[in-house]
Structure formats: C-alpha cells, structure tokens
Motif scaffolding. Structure first.
Motif, PDB file in Angstrom:
ATOM      1  N   LEU A 196       0.713  -1.242   0.018  1.00 25.45           N
ATOM      2  CA  LEU A 196       0.046   0.090  -0.051  1.00 25.45           C
ATOM      3  C   LEU A 196       0.720   1.114   0.052  1.00 25.45           C
ATOM      4  CD1 LEU A 196      -2.401  -1.371   2.905  1.00 25.45           C
ATOM      5  CD2 LEU A 196      -2.282  -1.880   0.378  1.00 25.45           C
ATOM      6  N   PHE A 197       0.608   2.135  -0.955  1.00 29.67           N
ATOM      7  CA  PHE A 197       1.661   3.253  -1.037  1.00 29.67           C
ATOM      8  C   PHE A 197       0.929   4.494  -1.288  1.00 29.67           C
ATOM      9  CE2 PHE A 197       4.116   6.014  -4.378  1.00 29.67           C
ATOM     10  CZ  PHE A 197       4.916   6.308  -3.455  1.00 29.67           C
ATOM     11  N   GLU A 198       1.445   5.296  -0.344  1.00 30.63           N
ATOM     12  CA  GLU A 198       0.764   6.875  -0.417  1.00 30.63           C
ATOM     13  C   GLU A 198       2.047   7.610  -0.870  1.00 30.63           C
ATOM     14  OE1 GLU A 198      -0.920  10.300   2.782  1.00 30.63           O
ATOM     15  OE2 GLU A 198       0.696   8.970   3.326  1.00 30.63           O
ATOM     16  N   PRO A 199       1.763   8.464  -2.272  1.00 29.06           N
ATOM     17  CA  PRO A 199       2.711   9.341  -2.776  1.00 29.06           C
ATOM     18  C   PRO A 199       2.484  10.619  -2.120  1.00 29.06           C
ATOM     19  CG  PRO A 199       0.988   8.339  -4.101  1.00 29.06           C
ATOM     20  CD  PRO A 199       0.483   7.875  -3.114  1.00 29.06           C
ATOM     21  N   ARG A 200       3.564  10.624  -0.971  1.00 27.01           N
ATOM     22  CA  ARG A 200       3.450  11.956  -0.246  1.00 27.01           C
ATOM     23  C   ARG A 200       4.518  12.705  -0.093  1.00 27.01           C
ATOM     24  NH1 ARG A 200       4.670  13.366   4.992  1.00 27.01           N
ATOM     25  NH2 ARG A 200       3.235  14.512   6.013  1.00 27.01           N
TER      26      ARG A 200
ATOM     27  N   MET B  98      -2.008  -1.239  -3.869  1.00 25.41           N
ATOM     28  CA  MET B  98      -2.902  -0.264  -3.501  1.00 25.41           C
ATOM     29  C   MET B  98      -2.130   1.133  -3.421  1.00 25.41           C
ATOM     30  SD  MET B  98      -6.155  -1.454  -1.406  1.00 25.41           S
ATOM     31  CE  MET B  98      -7.022  -3.042  -1.837  1.00 25.41           C
ATOM     32  N   ILE B  99      -2.521   1.969  -4.442  1.00 25.80           N
ATOM     33  CA  ILE B  99      -2.141   3.486  -4.595  1.00 25.80           C
ATOM     34  C   ILE B  99      -3.060   4.353  -3.812  1.00 25.80           C
ATOM     35  CG2 ILE B  99      -0.914   5.079  -5.869  1.00 25.80           C
ATOM     36  CD1 ILE B  99       0.475   2.455  -6.227  1.00 25.80           C
ATOM     37  N   GLY B 100      -2.768   5.280  -2.916  1.00 25.43           N
ATOM     38  CA  GLY B 100      -3.624   5.983  -2.321  1.00 25.43           C
ATOM     39  C   GLY B 100      -3.580   7.539  -3.003  1.00 25.43           C
ATOM     40  N   ALA B 101      -4.087   8.399  -2.314  1.00 24.13           N
ATOM     41  CA  ALA B 101      -4.276   9.881  -2.736  1.00 24.13           C
ATOM     42  C   ALA B 101      -2.941  10.464  -3.082  1.00 24.13           C
ATOM     43  CB  ALA B 101      -5.304  10.532  -2.382  1.00 24.13           C
ATOM     44  N   VAL B 102      -2.515  11.285  -4.138  1.00 22.28           N
ATOM     45  CA  VAL B 102      -1.554  12.024  -4.164  1.00 22.28           C
ATOM     46  C   VAL B 102      -1.453  13.005  -3.205  1.00 22.28           C
ATOM     47  CG1 VAL B 102      -0.120  13.532  -5.657  1.00 22.28           C
ATOM     48  CG2 VAL B 102      -0.785  11.430  -6.517  1.00 22.28           C
TER      49      VAL B 102
ATOM     50  N   ASN C 168       0.659  10.465 -11.914  1.00 20.72           N
ATOM     51  CA  ASN C 168      -0.720  10.147 -12.171  1.00 20.72           C
ATOM     52  C   ASN C 168      -0.834   8.630 -11.737  1.00 20.72           C
ATOM     53  OD1 ASN C 168      -2.915   9.184 -13.568  1.00 20.72           O
ATOM     54  ND2 ASN C 168      -2.761  10.695 -15.262  1.00 20.72           N
ATOM     55  N   PRO C 169      -1.550   8.391 -10.689  1.00 23.81           N
ATOM     56  CA  PRO C 169      -1.980   7.256  -9.825  1.00 23.81           C
ATOM     57  C   PRO C 169      -2.684   6.368 -10.836  1.00 23.81           C
ATOM     58  CG  PRO C 169      -3.355   8.868  -8.896  1.00 23.81           C
ATOM     59  CD  PRO C 169      -2.460   9.562  -9.678  1.00 23.81           C
ATOM     60  N   THR C 170      -3.519   6.980 -11.595  1.00 25.72           N
ATOM     61  CA  THR C 170      -4.498   5.832 -12.657  1.00 25.72           C
ATOM     62  C   THR C 170      -3.281   5.528 -13.502  1.00 25.72           C
ATOM     63  OG1 THR C 170      -6.423   7.256 -12.314  1.00 25.72           O
ATOM     64  CG2 THR C 170      -6.165   5.808 -14.303  1.00 25.72           C
TER      65      THR C 170
ATOM     66  N   GLU D  62      -6.919   3.914  -4.900  1.00 21.35           N
ATOM     67  CA  GLU D  62      -8.189   4.174  -4.275  1.00 21.35           C
ATOM     68  C   GLU D  62      -7.847   5.664  -3.082  1.00 21.35           C
ATOM     69  OE1 GLU D  62     -11.230   5.059  -2.799  1.00 21.35           O
ATOM     70  OE2 GLU D  62     -11.650   3.236  -3.793  1.00 21.35           O
ATOM     71  N   PRO D  63      -8.252   6.633  -3.637  1.00 21.79           N
ATOM     72  CA  PRO D  63      -7.812   7.520  -2.795  1.00 21.79           C
ATOM     73  C   PRO D  63      -8.516   7.969  -1.284  1.00 21.79           C
ATOM     74  CG  PRO D  63      -9.704   8.427  -4.310  1.00 21.79           C
ATOM     75  CD  PRO D  63      -9.283   6.768  -4.761  1.00 21.79           C
ATOM     76  N   SER D  64      -9.490   6.961  -1.215  1.00 22.35           N
ATOM     77  CA  SER D  64     -10.103   7.089   0.291  1.00 22.35           C
ATOM     78  C   SER D  64      -9.672   5.970   0.965  1.00 22.35           C
ATOM     79  CB  SER D  64     -11.738   6.675   0.113  1.00 22.35           C
ATOM     80  OG  SER D  64     -12.325   6.387   1.189  1.00 22.35           O
ATOM     81  N   VAL D  65      -8.988   6.237   2.254  1.00 21.11           N
ATOM     82  CA  VAL D  65      -8.290   5.262   3.220  1.00 21.11           C
ATOM     83  C   VAL D  65      -9.320   4.246   3.593  1.00 21.11           C
ATOM     84  CG1 VAL D  65      -7.078   5.007   5.308  1.00 21.11           C
ATOM     85  CG2 VAL D  65      -6.386   6.865   3.723  1.00 21.11           C
ATOM     86  N   ASP D  66     -10.484   4.926   3.943  1.00 19.61           N
ATOM     87  CA  ASP D  66     -11.903   4.006   4.278  1.00 19.61           C
ATOM     88  C   ASP D  66     -12.058   2.916   3.417  1.00 19.61           C
ATOM     89  OD1 ASP D  66     -12.172   5.485   6.687  1.00 19.61           O
ATOM     90  OD2 ASP D  66     -13.716   6.986   5.818  1.00 19.61           O
TER      91      ASP D  66
END
Length: 474
Positions: free
Chosen positions: A368-372, A396-400, A413-415, A431-435
């Motif tokens: 699981l990766f957050e581009p932060r 799973m790629i989270g929101a930038v 571009n995560p997509t 998936e930009p939503s952590v929930d």
C-alpha cells in the motif's frame, strides 16, 4: 548590545519557532538543561513531544503569533518548515532580532570540539545512524545523537549529553536545505570528522533540479572532512565512487565488489535475520534485506574506525531491535501480518519488498503506497515506480498528497501507475479513500497474507486503523 550567540554566556533566552519537531524539541530540552530560558511555539503541539517538553518545564504557545516572541533580547531558532508569511518569522525580521537555524545552533553550541559522525545518503540514513548509535551506546561511549526516527533500543531519536561525558555525536545528515534563509544542505553545518555516504540517487525534487545538484551538495560536505578524519563510501555506487575521486580526506569503500577496501563477504538472509562477514568477523542482525546488510556494514566500519572492539560490535548488532516505521510489524492478527515502513523512493520500496519476499516466501504480499513526499507525488518517478513493486502480488495506490498544489502535468498520475502495474500482470488499484482501502482489504486478506504500508507520513492512520480492525475480529 549583549551578544545572543548560542555559545555566549550573556544572553540566556531562546525561542524555538516550530518546537515540536523531534530534533527541535530535543535541542530545546538540552538548552534548558544548559541553563537557558527556553520557550517555543508550534501550530499543533501533540504527544509524545508536547508531553516531553512540558516535563522539561518548557512552555509551548499554540499556533504562531507575534505575541509569542520574547519581549526582551533572545535568540530565535527558526524551523526549516517555516517560511516568509509566518507571523513570528515576520516579527523576527521586523524587530531585527538575532535568528538562526537548528543546524547552525547545533554547530555553534553542541558540535565544536567533538567527534562528529555524519551518516548520509539517499537511503538507509536512519537505520545506519541508529545501528551506529546503538553500537556506541552498547560500548558505553555515551554518544549524543540526532536521528530522523526512533531506534527501539534507545526510545528516542535525539539526545544531547554533557560534552564532558559525551565526546562523540552521531548525526543523521540530511541533504535537504537548512532554512528559508539558508539553502545549503543541513549536513554542511555538522563539522564532520567521519562521513558515511550510503548511496546517491535523485530525490527532493522540490529543491534540486537534477542529480548533479545533489552530487554537488555531497561534494561540499566531503570538502569539510579533516585530513585525520574518514570518509566511508558505498563501493558499489558509481556516484559515490565519482565523489571519492575528488575528496581531500582518507576514503574507504564499503561494499560487495572486489575493489572495496572493506568488502562484505558471505552475506545471508534467513528466517527474519541477515548476516555477513567483515574484518574476518561474522555479524548478524534481526532485519532482512541486502540494503540492511549494507547499512550494518557501514555502521561496523565506522565503529571499527573509532577502535570499538569487534566482539562488542558483534554483540551490539545482535541486540539491535530496529527502528520504528522501518519494516515494523504492527500486528499478526488472524495470521495476517501488517508492516509499517517509511519507504517512499522507488529504490527503497524495491529493496524492502525484496527483503520481505525473501522472508515470507510465497505468501501473498500486498503493498500500500501513499505518494506523499515532495518527490514521489511528482511525475519524476512515474516510470520507475511500477518496477519498484515487482515483488508485490497486490498493490494499492492512495491519493497523491497536496495534489492541488501541483500542475496536472507535474504530478504523479496514480491511474497511469495502476495501468502500468496491471500491464505487468499485477493486481493493482487506485483508491484515494483510506476508508475504502480498509474495506477492500478486509474482503481480500486471508491468513498468511502480508501487508506492507509505505508512506513517509501517517497515510491517515492506515496502519493503526487496519490493525485495530483485524484485532477487533479476534
């Protein structure tokens, strides 16, 4: 006018703007112990550092305001995350108060006349400096230290002891800039006697335009090492090798290649442990991955330079418990292993996943990766990132993070990243939503699966929240 210089005995008042950073808080406490009247401010003071500062008797103002600054003469320390427009920074400039950066404060007040070991490189700084500090601690050298993480053996990331009892200072040396008013890398302030350079790659795209600018900063650091000091370079890294050709101090290359002066021999990884041979001595650590073998070899080489006996180094590494957020296991509930890791650069992600694949074999491995980070949220790593996840089965790629602050063509571009991974045969999702990430994982995860969370931030508490969900099912 009385001098406000940090080493002066005239003025004893000091105010830290942004006091709740790990390093700022530790230095503030040390200044308090040295007899200074210390105050500070921060936007969002939070435990454990706010509790630590309160226990030291250091008052913290909530939020930034010109009213927070001392009315009388004082030295102001401005944190490197602050910039023009901050009300306290503006008041400092308007009142023409004496101000400094944290690295410069360290240089003038803590580092002069001491043996300073500076651990640098794009990757492995925190782990290597943690290992090295623990070796010195185990050897009863009573080191002072400043580390960008929390070594489990030490329980804190920074400690500044009295110079009379602590002659060695171990510092994680960051190439990031010092402050808004000093764009030099932090590590050039640290008066190095010994420098470790683990590796050099492009990073910090917000302040460096290219790799050559980064190498120039490392070159400046090496120019500061005295002729009686030591430079330890990664002997398998071409950029480190190139820097070494122009260095004025003694150099030893550490690595696997035949040309390395300190050659790592007989490496192994097995059952959650790694080992190797150096100086005709076997060493073992409770960590996986070739990168951690390299980190340990650098720590061993540095400790050996300061004449710590090899058996002592051996025992120290055997008892080294690792660093929080570096392959840190959060839970093994229901046979599912959740691991938290600070990795955010493609190389760090790739090396960590390779080590975990060796450790867990054919287990289903989720990344699981957050581009932060300021580089990973940019498009610079768009083509490198897919290959970094080669050892993962699901990604799973989270929101930038802070995406709106970047132009569309400038940001990752995560997509596109997910499409690249799917084309490689991977199960991948954006998936930009952590929930929603948690809900999907709850459906997908099976006993025996391994999940590793990569972020240099909190990822909205994903690790803790996922751990809690699993434990609630027990």
């Amino acid at each position: 006018m009385k001098s406000n210089h940090p080493g002066s005995t005239h003025s004893k008042a000091i105010h830290f703007i942004g006091i709740c950073g790990t390093a700022m808080g530790a230095v503030a406490a040390a200044m308090k112990q040295h007899g200074w009247h210390v105050t500070g401010s921060d936007e969002k003071p939070y435990p454990p550092l706010s509790d630590f500062l309160a226990a030291q008797g250091i008052p913290i103002s909530l939020g930034y305001s010109s009213e927070n600054l001392p009315k009388d003469e004082a030295l102001i320390v401005i944190g490197n995350a602050l910039s023009r427009g901050n009300p306290e920074v503006e008041e400092v400039l308007n009142r023409k108060l004496l101000y400094t950066s944290l690295p410069e404060l360290l240089r003038t007040h803590f580092l002069q006349g001491r043996h300073n070991l500076v651990v640098t490189g794009t990757h492995g700084k925190t782990t290597t400096s943690s290992m090295l500090t623990w070796i010195f601690e185990y050897a009863q050298k009573k080191p002072s230290y400043l580390i960008g993480g929390i070594p489990k053996n030490l329980g804190q990331g920074a400690c500044f002891r009295d110079p009379d009892e602590s002659r060695h200072v171990i510092l994680e040396g960051d190439e990031y800039d010092t402050a808004f008013f000093d764009k030099r890398s932090k590590f050039v302030h640290y008066l190095p006697e010994l420098v470790i350079i683990n590796n050099i790659e492009f990073d910090h795209a917000d302040i460096f335009s290219n790799l050559e600018e980064i190498k120039r900063s490392f070159h400046r650091l090496l120019q500061l090492v005295p002729s009686e000091g030591m430079i330890l370079l990664n002997g398998d890294d071409v950029h480190c090798y190139q820097l070494g050709q122009r260095a004025p101090a003694p150099i030893v290359e550490v690595g696997f290649s035949e040309n390395a002066g300190n050659r790592i021999l007989h490496p192994f990884q097995k059952e959650g442990r790694s080992g190797f041979e150096l100086f005709d001595t076997s060493f073992e650590i409770a960590m996986m991955g070739e990168h951690n073998i390299r980190n340990a070899a650098m720590a061993v080489s540095a400790a050996h330079f300061y004449n710590i006996p090899l058996p002592t180094i051996q025992q120290a590494l055997l008892s080294f418990e690792g660093v929080k957020r570096r392959q840190e296991i959060l839970t093994t509930s229901h046979g599912i292993t959740i691991i938290d890791d600070f990795g955010h650069h493609p190389t760090a992600i790739r090396e960590t996943l390779a080590g975990l694949r060796t450790r867990y074999g054919k287990a289903q491995l989720w990344a699981l990766f957050e581009p932060r980070s300021n580089t990973s949220r940019r498009a610079f790593f768009q083509e490198m990132l897919p290959h970094a996840f080669g050892d993962a089965d699901g990604i799973m790629i989270g929101a930038v993070a802070r995406a709106s602050l970047l132009e569309e063509q400038e940001r990752l571009n995560p997509t596109t990243l997910v499409n690249q991974l799917v084309a490689m045969g991977k199960e991948a999702f954006y998936e930009p939503s952590v929930d929603k990430i948690i809900l999907k994982l709850e459906r997908e995860l099976q006993p025996g699966d391994v999940v590793v969370i990569f972020s240099n931030g909190s990822f909205e508490g994903l690790g803790g929240r996922l751990t809690m969900r699993l434990q609630e099912k027990e």
